[in-house]
Design a protein around this motif. Structure first.
Motif, PDB file in Angstrom:
ATOM      1  N   PRO A  14       0.734  -1.123   0.119  1.00  0.00           N
ATOM      2  CA  PRO A  14      -0.147   0.156   0.051  1.00  0.00           C
ATOM      3  C   PRO A  14       0.773   1.169   0.068  1.00  0.00           C
ATOM      4  CG  PRO A  14       0.030  -1.043   2.107  1.00  0.00           C
ATOM      5  CD  PRO A  14       0.793  -1.945   1.321  1.00  0.00           C
ATOM      6  N   GLY A  15       0.047   2.290  -0.381  1.00  0.00           N
ATOM      7  CA  GLY A  15       0.977   3.522  -0.357  1.00  0.00           C
ATOM      8  C   GLY A  15       1.278   4.152   0.914  1.00  0.00           C
ATOM      9  N   GLN A  16       0.707   3.431   1.964  1.00  0.00           N
ATOM     10  CA  GLN A  16       1.063   3.971   3.242  1.00  0.00           C
ATOM     11  C   GLN A  16       2.354   3.337   3.661  1.00  0.00           C
ATOM     12  OE1 GLN A  16      -1.994   2.249   5.790  1.00  0.00           O
ATOM     13  NE2 GLN A  16      -3.558   3.255   4.660  1.00  0.00           N
ATOM     14  N   THR A  17       2.961   2.373   3.030  1.00  0.00           N
ATOM     15  CA  THR A  17       4.222   1.792   3.722  1.00  0.00           C
ATOM     16  C   THR A  17       5.328   1.901   2.337  1.00  0.00           C
ATOM     17  OG1 THR A  17       3.604  -0.586   2.955  1.00  0.00           O
ATOM     18  CG2 THR A  17       3.059   0.008   5.140  1.00  0.00           C
ATOM     19  N   ARG A  18       4.900   2.217   1.149  1.00  0.00           N
ATOM     20  CA  ARG A  18       5.668   2.107   0.136  1.00  0.00           C
ATOM     21  C   ARG A  18       6.917   3.303   0.319  1.00  0.00           C
ATOM     22  NH1 ARG A  18       1.618   1.672  -3.512  1.00  0.00           N
ATOM     23  NH2 ARG A  18       1.829   3.602  -4.352  1.00  0.00           N
ATOM     24  N   PRO A  19       6.687   4.300   0.813  1.00  0.00           N
ATOM     25  CA  PRO A  19       7.993   5.166   1.006  1.00  0.00           C
ATOM     26  C   PRO A  19       8.773   4.762   2.189  1.00  0.00           C
ATOM     27  CG  PRO A  19       5.623   6.535   1.192  1.00  0.00           C
ATOM     28  CD  PRO A  19       5.531   4.946   1.230  1.00  0.00           C
TER      29      PRO A  19
ATOM     30  N   TYR B  14     -16.641  -2.366   6.387  1.00  0.00           N
ATOM     31  CA  TYR B  14     -16.270  -1.637   5.367  1.00  0.00           C
ATOM     32  C   TYR B  14     -14.606  -1.774   5.045  1.00  0.00           C
ATOM     33  CZ  TYR B  14     -14.438   1.196   9.376  1.00  0.00           C
ATOM     34  OH  TYR B  14     -13.565   1.527  10.341  1.00  0.00           O
ATOM     35  N   VAL B  15     -14.230  -1.297   4.093  1.00  0.00           N
ATOM     36  CA  VAL B  15     -12.796  -0.851   3.505  1.00  0.00           C
ATOM     37  C   VAL B  15     -12.497   0.548   3.473  1.00  0.00           C
ATOM     38  CG1 VAL B  15     -11.061  -1.612   1.933  1.00  0.00           C
ATOM     39  CG2 VAL B  15     -12.920  -3.272   2.655  1.00  0.00           C
ATOM     40  N   LEU B  16     -11.515   1.145   4.294  1.00  0.00           N
ATOM     41  CA  LEU B  16     -11.268   2.205   4.225  1.00  0.00           C
ATOM     42  C   LEU B  16      -9.747   2.316   3.856  1.00  0.00           C
ATOM     43  CD1 LEU B  16     -11.812   5.302   4.716  1.00  0.00           C
ATOM     44  CD2 LEU B  16     -11.107   5.125   7.140  1.00  0.00           C
ATOM     45  N   VAL B  17      -9.372   3.131   2.702  1.00  0.00           N
ATOM     46  CA  VAL B  17      -8.067   3.123   2.348  1.00  0.00           C
ATOM     47  C   VAL B  17      -7.482   4.616   2.306  1.00  0.00           C
ATOM     48  CG1 VAL B  17      -6.176   2.745   0.403  1.00  0.00           C
ATOM     49  CG2 VAL B  17      -8.109   1.033   0.823  1.00  0.00           C
ATOM     50  N   GLU B  18      -6.486   5.154   3.198  1.00  0.00           N
ATOM     51  CA  GLU B  18      -6.203   6.544   3.119  1.00  0.00           C
ATOM     52  C   GLU B  18      -4.566   6.755   2.990  1.00  0.00           C
ATOM     53  OE1 GLU B  18      -9.382   8.470   6.209  1.00  0.00           O
ATOM     54  OE2 GLU B  18      -7.509   7.308   7.406  1.00  0.00           O
ATOM     55  N   SER B  19      -4.367   7.671   2.358  1.00  0.00           N
ATOM     56  CA  SER B  19      -2.874   8.032   2.104  1.00  0.00           C
ATOM     57  C   SER B  19      -2.021   7.947   3.284  1.00  0.00           C
ATOM     58  CB  SER B  19      -2.771   9.297   1.416  1.00  0.00           C
ATOM     59  OG  SER B  19      -3.325  10.178   2.195  1.00  0.00           O
TER      60      SER B  19
ATOM     61  N   GLN C 135       3.687   6.009  11.445  1.00  0.00           N
ATOM     62  CA  GLN C 135       4.999   5.839  11.223  1.00  0.00           C
ATOM     63  C   GLN C 135       5.526   4.806  10.279  1.00  0.00           C
ATOM     64  OE1 GLN C 135       7.607   6.669  14.678  1.00  0.00           O
ATOM     65  NE2 GLN C 135       6.488   8.561  15.125  1.00  0.00           N
ATOM     66  N   GLY C 136       4.498   4.328   9.311  1.00  0.00           N
ATOM     67  CA  GLY C 136       4.566   3.240   8.704  1.00  0.00           C
ATOM     68  C   GLY C 136       4.287   2.044   9.532  1.00  0.00           C
ATOM     69  N   TRP C 137       3.888   2.246  10.559  1.00  0.00           N
ATOM     70  CA  TRP C 137       3.161   1.223  11.596  1.00  0.00           C
ATOM     71  C   TRP C 137       2.554   1.847  12.576  1.00  0.00           C
ATOM     72  CZ3 TRP C 137       4.029   0.654  16.791  1.00  0.00           C
ATOM     73  CH2 TRP C 137       4.988   1.852  17.060  1.00  0.00           C
ATOM     74  N   SER C 138       1.744   1.377  13.312  1.00  0.00           N
ATOM     75  CA  SER C 138       1.020   1.763  14.329  1.00  0.00           C
ATOM     76  C   SER C 138       0.600   0.910  15.456  1.00  0.00           C
ATOM     77  CB  SER C 138      -0.110   2.647  14.150  1.00  0.00           C
ATOM     78  OG  SER C 138      -1.221   1.891  13.501  1.00  0.00           O
TER      79      SER C 138
END
Length: 326
Positions: free
Chosen positions: A109-114, A236-241, A247-250
């Motif tokens: 996901p875009g949340q971990t790619r960077p 539901y499925v929620l995808v957020e940037s 911090q790449g985790w929580s």
């Protein structure tokens, strides 16, 4: 029980467990495939899970639970974690599985790619790659294939690939995500009311502790409480940037420890074996077909079904008049 091929195939035939296909000589593959109850493919990812978890977290979990899918156990040991099997009972022979090398790289996901260490492939590449891998395993003589997943984003790409292969090959393809084998109610019992099931959180951290405690650095982070879920009970499925705090985790990593990891491994491993036992005992599927359903109109140029009036032939076309496009 994971055994090499060759001289140990006899033990595999007698007691069950897993034989790694990478060590099966080509000349013996057909015999191994004929004796196997199913094949196993772990799918994971190389992805940032925070400073406290290894980049191969999803691979550790997928490979770890894949190895437990064909464990021989005493009678009752594969129950859902309730009770202790009779220590005097002789071990029962487990199913015979053939373990294929894990798929290491995945769409992330875009949340971990960077974040450092994440190696992501495009989703369309992942679907095509997985479709080829799955079809290759089926074509090698393994119509029953268990896919053990350790990376949530794989659920959509693996499912798409499975659906594609199932229309081309006679196959029974079973996808199990280890994360879903322990219920939210059970993780609440383990960790209390604080959220534990996020990416890199207490539940996933405990899972790694259950297989490889030396790979975890519990003191490397402070708790990072995740963003609250929506106050509804509907799925539901929620995808957020970037779902701050993030911090790449929580998660509340301080709730994780090795005893919790052993319990997670015990519960999820037992449930996986239950699923596999029911699946192997079920009747195999029929081959795929391109034929229409009974009672539907045939395609043009095909023979009509009994009792169904054929479609009328279209009227002949007149040749175009002079000067008109043909």
């Amino acid at each position: 029980m994971t055994t090499p091929a060759g001289d140990h195939v006899a033990a595999w035939l007698a007691h069950g467990g897993l034989v790694p296909v990478a060590r099966v000589p080509g000349g013996e593959l057909a015999a191994v495939a004929a004796a196997a109850d199913f094949a196993v493919l772990p799918v994971g990812a190389v992805e940032w899970h925070g400073p406290h978890l290894p980049l191969g977290t999803d691979l550790i979990l997928a490979e770890g639970f894949a190895a437990e899918s064909a464990q021989a156990s005493a009678d009752g040991a594969a129950s859902s974690g309730g009770g202790t099997p009779d220590e005097a009972a002789p071990p029962a022979a487990g199913p015979r599985g053939v373990l294929f090398p894990a798929v290491a790289y995945a769409a992330c996901p875009g949340q971990t790619r960077p974040w450092p260490g994440t190696v992501a492939i495009r989703p369309e590449i992942a679907v095509g790659y997985l479709a080829d891998v799955i079809e290759g395993i089926v074509a090698a003589g393994f119509p029953r294939l268990l896919i053990v997943n350790g990376h949530d984003a794989n659920m959509s790409t693996v499912r798409a690939a499975m659906e594609w292969v199932s229309g081309r090959r006679t196959a029974s393809l079973l996808l199990v995500n280890w994360f879903q084998l322990v219920t939210p109610a059970e993780t609440t019992e383990l960790y209390g009311p604080q959220v534990s099931r996020g990416h890199g959180g207490a539940y996933e951290t405990s899972g790694v502790l259950g297989f490889d405690p030396g790979a975890v650095r519990l003191g490397a982070v402070d708790d990072l409480p995740p963003k609250p879920k929506l106050p509804v009970t509907h799925p539901y499925v929620l995808v957020e940037s970037r779902p701050d705090p993030w911090q790449g985790w929580s998660g509340h990593v301080s709730l994780a420890d090795e005893p919790a990891g052993r319990r997670v491994r015990e519960l999820a491993g037992a449930r996986l074996r239950e699923v596999v036992a029911a699946w192997v005992a079920a009747a195999p599927p029929a081959p795929p077909t391109a034929d229409p359903l009974p009672g539907t109109d045939p395609l043009p140029g095909t023979d009509p079904l009994p009792g169904v009036d054929p479609l009328p032939d279209p009227p002949p076309e007149s040749p175009p008049a002079e000067g008109e496009p043909s």
